[in-house]
Design a protein around this motif. Structure first.
Motif, PDB file in Angstrom:
ATOM      1  N   ASP A  61      28.612  32.335  26.316  1.00 36.91           N
ATOM      2  CA  ASP A  61      27.011  32.121  25.813  1.00 36.91           C
ATOM      3  C   ASP A  61      26.100  31.254  27.091  1.00 36.91           C
ATOM      4  O   ASP A  61      24.927  31.307  26.873  1.00 36.91           O
ATOM      5  N   GLU A  62      26.985  30.733  27.954  1.00 36.17           N
ATOM      6  CA  GLU A  62      25.664  30.134  28.897  1.00 36.17           C
ATOM      7  C   GLU A  62      25.454  31.038  30.140  1.00 36.17           C
ATOM      8  O   GLU A  62      26.608  31.521  30.634  1.00 36.17           O
ATOM      9  N   VAL A  63      24.286  31.463  30.190  1.00 36.16           N
ATOM     10  CA  VAL A  63      24.037  32.603  31.143  1.00 36.16           C
ATOM     11  C   VAL A  63      24.338  32.348  32.573  1.00 36.16           C
ATOM     12  O   VAL A  63      24.908  33.194  33.270  1.00 36.16           O
ATOM     13  N   PHE A  64      24.051  31.077  33.042  1.00 34.27           N
ATOM     14  CA  PHE A  64      24.469  30.688  34.363  1.00 34.27           C
ATOM     15  C   PHE A  64      25.923  30.851  34.643  1.00 34.27           C
ATOM     16  O   PHE A  64      26.394  31.646  35.404  1.00 34.27           O
ATOM     17  N   ILE A  65      26.777  30.604  33.669  1.00 33.93           N
ATOM     18  CA  ILE A  65      28.411  30.869  33.734  1.00 33.93           C
ATOM     19  C   ILE A  65      28.790  32.150  33.849  1.00 33.93           C
ATOM     20  O   ILE A  65      29.661  32.642  34.606  1.00 33.93           O
ATOM     21  N   ARG A  66      28.080  32.832  32.777  1.00 32.15           N
ATOM     22  CA  ARG A  66      28.211  34.127  32.628  1.00 32.15           C
ATOM     23  C   ARG A  66      27.964  35.101  33.961  1.00 32.15           C
ATOM     24  O   ARG A  66      28.796  35.799  34.311  1.00 32.15           O
ATOM     25  N   GLN A  67      26.915  34.946  34.565  1.00 30.85           N
ATOM     26  CA  GLN A  67      26.463  35.545  35.568  1.00 30.85           C
ATOM     27  C   GLN A  67      27.436  35.154  36.796  1.00 30.85           C
ATOM     28  O   GLN A  67      27.964  35.789  37.672  1.00 30.85           O
ATOM     29  N   ASN A  68      27.797  33.868  37.141  1.00 28.09           N
ATOM     30  CA  ASN A  68      28.834  33.711  38.090  1.00 28.09           C
ATOM     31  C   ASN A  68      30.164  34.303  37.766  1.00 28.09           C
ATOM     32  O   ASN A  68      30.733  34.646  38.871  1.00 28.09           O
ATOM     33  N   ALA A  69      30.603  34.399  36.611  1.00 26.26           N
ATOM     34  CA  ALA A  69      31.898  34.915  36.402  1.00 26.26           C
ATOM     35  C   ALA A  69      31.742  36.471  36.808  1.00 26.26           C
ATOM     36  O   ALA A  69      32.689  36.775  37.486  1.00 26.26           O
ATOM     37  N   GLU A  70      30.534  37.158  36.319  1.00 26.46           N
ATOM     38  CA  GLU A  70      30.329  38.508  36.667  1.00 26.46           C
ATOM     39  C   GLU A  70      30.389  38.783  38.408  1.00 26.46           C
ATOM     40  O   GLU A  70      31.095  39.648  38.727  1.00 26.46           O
ATOM     41  N   TRP A  71      29.733  37.842  38.984  1.00 23.89           N
ATOM     42  CA  TRP A  71      29.640  38.071  40.448  1.00 23.89           C
ATOM     43  C   TRP A  71      30.955  37.824  41.376  1.00 23.89           C
ATOM     44  O   TRP A  71      31.339  38.479  42.049  1.00 23.89           O
ATOM     45  N   THR A  72      31.594  36.793  40.717  1.00 27.26           N
ATOM     46  CA  THR A  72      33.037  36.445  41.317  1.00 27.26           C
ATOM     47  C   THR A  72      33.981  37.804  41.102  1.00 27.26           C
ATOM     48  O   THR A  72      34.515  38.132  41.908  1.00 27.26           O
ATOM     49  N   LEU A  73      34.072  38.172  39.737  1.00 26.76           N
ATOM     50  CA  LEU A  73      34.858  39.274  39.400  1.00 26.76           C
ATOM     51  C   LEU A  73      34.441  40.599  39.935  1.00 26.76           C
ATOM     52  O   LEU A  73      35.252  41.505  40.552  1.00 26.76           O
ATOM     53  N   GLU A  74      33.202  40.935  40.190  1.00 25.26           N
ATOM     54  CA  GLU A  74      32.764  41.801  40.916  1.00 25.26           C
ATOM     55  C   GLU A  74      33.033  41.912  42.294  1.00 25.26           C
ATOM     56  O   GLU A  74      33.216  42.999  43.072  1.00 25.26           O
ATOM     57  N   ASP A  75      32.810  40.765  43.041  1.00 25.64           N
ATOM     58  CA  ASP A  75      33.055  40.791  44.281  1.00 25.64           C
ATOM     59  C   ASP A  75      34.691  40.929  44.632  1.00 25.64           C
ATOM     60  O   ASP A  75      34.851  41.311  45.780  1.00 25.64           O
ATOM     61  N   LEU A  76      35.527  40.787  43.604  1.00 28.44           N
ATOM     62  CA  LEU A  76      36.826  41.052  43.770  1.00 28.44           C
ATOM     63  C   LEU A  76      37.321  42.446  43.596  1.00 28.44           C
ATOM     64  O   LEU A  76      38.398  42.814  43.513  1.00 28.44           O
ATOM     65  N   VAL A 134      35.069  52.985  26.406  1.00 30.95           N
ATOM     66  CA  VAL A 134      35.492  52.485  27.610  1.00 30.95           C
ATOM     67  C   VAL A 134      36.927  51.515  27.391  1.00 30.95           C
ATOM     68  O   VAL A 134      36.927  50.765  26.430  1.00 30.95           O
ATOM     69  N   VAL A 135      37.961  51.730  28.088  1.00 32.89           N
ATOM     70  CA  VAL A 135      39.235  50.990  28.182  1.00 32.89           C
ATOM     71  C   VAL A 135      38.842  49.663  28.673  1.00 32.89           C
ATOM     72  O   VAL A 135      38.423  49.768  30.045  1.00 32.89           O
ATOM     73  N   ILE A 136      38.984  48.580  28.148  1.00 35.92           N
ATOM     74  CA  ILE A 136      38.749  47.349  28.698  1.00 35.92           C
ATOM     75  C   ILE A 136      40.315  46.606  29.144  1.00 35.92           C
ATOM     76  O   ILE A 136      41.145  46.767  28.113  1.00 35.92           O
ATOM     77  N   ASP A 137      40.273  46.365  30.100  1.00 37.12           N
ATOM     78  CA  ASP A 137      41.875  45.562  30.682  1.00 37.12           C
ATOM     79  C   ASP A 137      42.049  44.100  30.441  1.00 37.12           C
ATOM     80  O   ASP A 137      43.190  43.755  29.955  1.00 37.12           O
ATOM     81  N   ALA A 138      40.810  43.562  30.515  1.00 35.90           N
ATOM     82  CA  ALA A 138      40.859  41.887  30.198  1.00 35.90           C
ATOM     83  C   ALA A 138      39.529  41.341  29.510  1.00 35.90           C
ATOM     84  O   ALA A 138      38.476  41.960  29.809  1.00 35.90           O
ATOM     85  N   LEU A 139      39.837  40.480  28.649  1.00 36.84           N
ATOM     86  CA  LEU A 139      38.725  39.752  28.119  1.00 36.84           C
ATOM     87  C   LEU A 139      38.821  38.020  28.890  1.00 36.84           C
ATOM     88  O   LEU A 139      39.972  37.474  28.715  1.00 36.84           O
ATOM     89  N   PHE A 140      37.794  37.786  29.393  1.00 36.25           N
ATOM     90  CA  PHE A 140      37.661  36.312  29.809  1.00 36.25           C
ATOM     91  C   PHE A 140      36.536  35.719  28.753  1.00 36.25           C
ATOM     92  O   PHE A 140      35.395  35.876  28.724  1.00 36.25           O
ATOM     93  N   VAL A 141      37.227  34.795  27.804  1.00 31.40           N
ATOM     94  CA  VAL A 141      36.366  34.276  26.725  1.00 31.40           C
ATOM     95  C   VAL A 141      36.263  32.883  26.665  1.00 31.40           C
ATOM     96  O   VAL A 141      37.279  32.135  26.871  1.00 31.40           O
ATOM     97  N   ASP A 142      34.990  32.287  26.540  1.00 29.14           N
ATOM     98  CA  ASP A 142      34.852  30.982  26.407  1.00 29.14           C
ATOM     99  C   ASP A 142      35.397  30.534  25.024  1.00 29.14           C
ATOM    100  O   ASP A 142      35.075  31.234  24.004  1.00 29.14           O
ATOM    101  N   MET A 143      36.158  29.518  24.688  1.00 28.62           N
ATOM    102  CA  MET A 143      36.704  29.208  23.479  1.00 28.62           C
ATOM    103  C   MET A 143      35.834  28.460  22.496  1.00 28.62           C
ATOM    104  O   MET A 143      36.042  28.611  21.520  1.00 28.62           O
ATOM    105  N   ARG A 144      34.689  28.166  22.949  1.00 24.75           N
ATOM    106  CA  ARG A 144      33.664  27.346  22.491  1.00 24.75           C
ATOM    107  C   ARG A 144      32.240  27.793  22.378  1.00 24.75           C
ATOM    108  O   ARG A 144      31.255  27.351  23.304  1.00 24.75           O
ATOM    109  N   LEU A 145      32.071  29.170  21.764  1.00 27.79           N
ATOM    110  CA  LEU A 145      30.893  29.768  21.762  1.00 27.79           C
ATOM    111  C   LEU A 145      29.860  29.173  20.680  1.00 27.79           C
ATOM    112  O   LEU A 145      30.311  28.978  19.515  1.00 27.79           O
ATOM    113  N   ARG A 146      28.674  28.966  20.804  1.00 31.64           N
ATOM    114  CA  ARG A 146      27.656  28.256  20.172  1.00 31.64           C
ATOM    115  C   ARG A 146      27.648  29.289  18.834  1.00 31.64           C
ATOM    116  O   ARG A 146      27.858  30.589  18.926  1.00 31.64           O
TER     117      ARG A 146
END
Length: 124
Positions: A13-28, A49-61
């Motif tokens: 739910d935190e935009v900055f954290i979500r974007q950083n995760a996106e950029w990191t994973l796409e760079d890989l 679409v088949v999704i291989d993995a879920l990266f999820v924050d445990m504490r979503l607002r």
């Protein structure tokens, strides 16, 4: 070496954290799908679409069950899914007892390198 071209759903739910995760994973070399809440996550999980993995924050607002609920509903829709949980709260046995089978954990704050290593372990 990371599993190439995995499709990873990032639920944060935190935009900055979500974007950083996106950029990191796409760079890989991965494809990322983004969601800020359960509704957006379910829309991705219900699509064809088949999704291989879920990266999820445990504490979503605004979600009492947070990432646990997202993971449980995700597994119901795509049973092969692998789950990597994240939180700024230190992991306790009570928390890990609620993980889906095979679920792993990455402590916040994490570096791009730590995310890459954790995702590699999860996918391989």
């Amino acid at each position: 070496m990371l599993n190439p071209m995995a499709v990873i759903l990032v639920v944060e739910d935190e935009v900055f954290i979500r974007q950083n995760a996106e950029w990191t994973l796409e760079d890989l070399g991965h494809t990322t799908l983004l969601a800020s809440d359960l509704g957006e996550a379910l829309a991705h999980l219900s699509a064809s679409v088949v999704i291989d993995a879920l990266f999820v924050d445990m504490r979503l607002r605004e979600m009492a069950g947070g990432g646990y609920d997202v993971a449980n509903q995700a597994i119901a829709l795509q049973p092969h899914l692998r789950v990597l949980y994240t939180s700024g709260t230190l992991l306790t046995a009570d928390m890990s007892d609620r993980f889906v089978p095979g679920g792993q954990f990455l402590q916040k704050p994490y570096s791009p390198e730590q995310l890459g290593i954790s995702m590699e372990r999860l996918l391989n």
